[in-house]
Design a protein around this motif. Sequence first.
Motif, PDB file in Angstrom:
ATOM      1  N   ILE A   1     -84.877  94.024  24.562  1.00 47.91           N
ATOM      2  CA  ILE A   1     -84.450  93.739  23.528  1.00 47.91           C
ATOM      3  C   ILE A   1     -82.883  93.276  23.648  1.00 47.91           C
ATOM      4  O   ILE A   1     -82.046  91.692  23.159  1.00 47.91           O
ATOM      5  CB  ILE A   1     -84.738  93.806  22.951  1.00 47.91           C
ATOM      6  N   ALA A   2     -81.773  94.265  24.282  1.00 48.75           N
ATOM      7  CA  ALA A   2     -80.550  93.968  23.991  1.00 48.75           C
ATOM      8  C   ALA A   2     -80.511  92.875  24.726  1.00 48.75           C
ATOM      9  O   ALA A   2     -79.468  92.505  24.777  1.00 48.75           O
ATOM     10  CB  ALA A   2     -80.339  95.456  24.517  1.00 48.75           C
ATOM     11  N   GLU A   3     -80.753  93.112  25.935  1.00 50.83           N
ATOM     12  CA  GLU A   3     -80.159  92.008  27.600  1.00 50.83           C
ATOM     13  C   GLU A   3     -81.351  90.973  26.843  1.00 50.83           C
ATOM     14  O   GLU A   3     -80.111  89.824  27.111  1.00 50.83           O
ATOM     15  CB  GLU A   3     -81.245  91.740  28.771  1.00 50.83           C
TER      16      GLU A   3
ATOM     17  N   ARG B   1     -81.696  89.460  23.679  1.00 52.48           N
ATOM     18  CA  ARG B   1     -79.898  89.643  22.707  1.00 52.48           C
ATOM     19  C   ARG B   1     -78.377  88.655  22.862  1.00 52.48           C
ATOM     20  O   ARG B   1     -78.215  87.795  22.911  1.00 52.48           O
ATOM     21  CB  ARG B   1     -79.681  90.370  21.953  1.00 52.48           C
ATOM     22  N   THR B   2     -78.426  89.700  24.726  1.00 54.87           N
ATOM     23  CA  THR B   2     -77.129  88.469  25.719  1.00 54.87           C
ATOM     24  C   THR B   2     -78.210  87.699  25.970  1.00 54.87           C
ATOM     25  O   THR B   2     -76.792  86.792  26.013  1.00 54.87           O
ATOM     26  CB  THR B   2     -77.187  90.060  27.205  1.00 54.87           C
TER      27      THR B   2
ATOM     28  N   ASN C   1     -86.589  98.459  24.319  1.00 54.27           N
ATOM     29  CA  ASN C   1     -85.225  98.930  23.326  1.00 54.27           C
ATOM     30  C   ASN C   1     -84.129  97.917  24.434  1.00 54.27           C
ATOM     31  O   ASN C   1     -83.905  97.382  24.640  1.00 54.27           O
ATOM     32  CB  ASN C   1     -85.215 100.140  23.256  1.00 54.27           C
ATOM     33  N   PHE C   2     -84.154  98.013  25.780  1.00 57.44           N
ATOM     34  CA  PHE C   2     -82.992  97.303  27.080  1.00 57.44           C
ATOM     35  C   PHE C   2     -83.674  96.404  27.351  1.00 57.44           C
ATOM     36  O   PHE C   2     -82.800  94.957  27.259  1.00 57.44           O
ATOM     37  CB  PHE C   2     -83.566  98.348  28.302  1.00 57.44           C
TER      38      PHE C   2
ATOM     39  N   TYR D   1     -79.606  95.253  33.980  1.00 62.94           N
ATOM     40  CA  TYR D   1     -79.544  96.128  32.893  1.00 62.94           C
ATOM     41  C   TYR D   1     -81.095  95.369  32.184  1.00 62.94           C
ATOM     42  O   TYR D   1     -81.381  95.941  31.261  1.00 62.94           O
ATOM     43  CB  TYR D   1     -78.265  95.545  32.039  1.00 62.94           C
ATOM     44  N   ALA D   2     -81.514  94.917  32.855  1.00 67.31           N
ATOM     45  CA  ALA D   2     -82.993  94.408  32.212  1.00 67.31           C
ATOM     46  C   ALA D   2     -83.616  93.901  33.289  1.00 67.31           C
ATOM     47  O   ALA D   2     -84.982  94.800  33.386  1.00 67.31           O
ATOM     48  CB  ALA D   2     -82.358  92.706  32.209  1.00 67.31           C
TER      49      ALA D   2
END
Length: 222
Positions: free
Chosen positions: A136-138, A140-141, A133-134, A104-105
């Motif tokens: 940043i989302a990862e 955050r995870t 965007n991807f 995912y990253a």
Amino acid sequence: MALELWWGSGSPYSWRALLALEHKRLPYVSHLVQFSKQEHRSPQMLQMNPRGRVPVLKDGDYVVFESLAILRYLDRKYPEIPIFGHNAEEEGTITRVICEYQSYAEDHLAKLIYAILFQGVEGHMEEIERALNFVIAEARTIENRLTTSAWLVGEAFSAADIVIFPGIQQLMRVLERREAEDLRARLLPIETTFPAIAAWIKRVEALPGYEKTYPPHWKEKE
């Protein structure tokens, strides 16, 4: 016979192997490969790895390449100071976190770094925004994981930290470039946007042997 490692400065995959060797306190012979001289494509390198990539680890007559394969080999062959946990549950969780990062990253991170370094931001903003965007989302995870533990899996430095740390460090460095000025505010300063990740980076940097793993050509430019 001593372990031998062929690696390249600034390669996040090489950095993984160096971090593992230093953390496990294994003596090794270091061979810094110069990409600018095409040393990774030399006959000696191609004999060990036909793909002409680093890192490559040699242990006696055995040769292994691909960073994750190197980490697994080192942990199986030299289990003291484990990096894949102490039991099946810990190994499963560490491997899962690595798989999540790879799935995912990692590809989006690589696209983002490549665009900034080699393509240029202008004319590629749609692709860059999608990748960012991807990422940043990862991030955050990862931030959420690090708010509840010192390391990515539990309270011990592991292969999960080793795999993910170099990519994040490379991105942080690339974002400082003039070409990335419009993107920088989305992620930096990391102490503000992702404080748990920032603290984790400092913990990794404080590990014994870390300075030996730091890309030498980055030191020259600092």
